[in-house]
Every structure is written in C-alpha cells, then in structure tokens.
Design a protein around this motif. Structure first.
Motif, short mmCIF file in Angstrom:
data_model
loop_
_atom_site.label_atom_id
_atom_site.label_comp_id
_atom_site.label_asym_id
_atom_site.label_seq_id
_atom_site.Cartn_x
_atom_site.Cartn_y
_atom_site.Cartn_z
N ARG A 51 0.75 -1.43 0.07
CA ARG A 51 -0.15 0.22 -0.15
C ARG A 51 0.94 1.48 0.09
O ARG A 51 0.84 2.23 -0.77
N ARG A 52 1.91 1.28 0.81
CA ARG A 52 2.72 2.33 0.80
C ARG A 52 3.60 2.59 -0.48
O ARG A 52 3.71 3.70 -0.95
N LEU A 53 4.01 1.58 -1.26
CA LEU A 53 4.54 1.40 -2.23
C LEU A 53 3.77 2.14 -3.46
O LEU A 53 4.09 2.89 -4.12
N ASP A 55 1.34 4.07 -3.05
CA ASP A 55 0.94 5.58 -2.84
C ASP A 55 2.25 6.39 -3.32
O ASP A 55 2.20 7.61 -3.78
N ARG A 56 3.35 5.80 -3.14
CA ARG A 56 4.64 6.27 -3.73
C ARG A 56 4.56 6.49 -5.25
O ARG A 56 4.95 7.45 -5.81
N LEU A 57 4.20 5.23 -5.66
CA LEU A 57 4.09 5.32 -7.46
C LEU A 57 3.14 6.00 -8.08
O LEU A 57 3.26 6.07 -9.02
N GLU A 58 2.09 6.49 -7.40
CA GLU A 58 0.91 6.99 -7.72
C GLU A 58 1.47 8.57 -8.30
O GLU A 58 2.38 9.12 -7.76
N GLN A 60 2.04 12.37 -9.26
CA GLN A 60 1.57 13.31 -8.48
C GLN A 60 1.11 14.16 -9.39
O GLN A 60 1.67 14.56 -10.52
#
Length: 72
Positions: A51-53, A55-58, A60
């Motif tokens: 989930r954190r990964l 969020d980072r890959l989404e 911006q």
C-alpha cells in the motif's frame, strides 16, 4: 433546487466521510489486534508495504506552465 456546484460538494463530502469511516474501522481493528497481543502476520505486513509503495508510485499532479515567456 440544488445547483451543480452544491451537488459536487455534497458528493465530495460524502466521499470524505466514507474515507474517514474506513480509516476509523481500520484503526479500531489495528488497536484490537495490538490489545490482543497478536500481530498481523506476514500477509498483513506485506499488504502495508504494498500500500505504501502504491502511494509512492501514484503519479503526482504537476503544475503545467503555458510555455510562453513574458517579454518586457
């Protein structure tokens, strides 16, 4: 009669309320597991990492410039 702006705002608020309720339920579940002395196990930890990964890959949103320069 509701204007389009009010309708959009109403939907956004409803989405925010749903998200807050889901967060509260998740936090209650985490607290219950901690109180019981149980850990989430490898699958739970993996899900958190993924989930954190995600969020980072989404992507911006970036400010797009017009590409025009102002000449004085």
């Amino acid at each position: 009669m509701i204007t389009e702006h009010q309708e959009v705002a109403r939907h956004r608020v409803a989405e925010q309320v749903r998200a807050a309720e889901m967060r509260a339920l998740r936090n209650e579940k985490k607290d219950a597991l901690r109180a019981a002395g149980e850990t989430g196990g490898p699958r739970h930890e993996l899900a958190g990492v993924l989930r954190r990964l995600a969020d980072r890959l989404e992507p911006q949103p970036r400010h797009r410039r017009t590409g025009l320069s102002v000449v004085r």
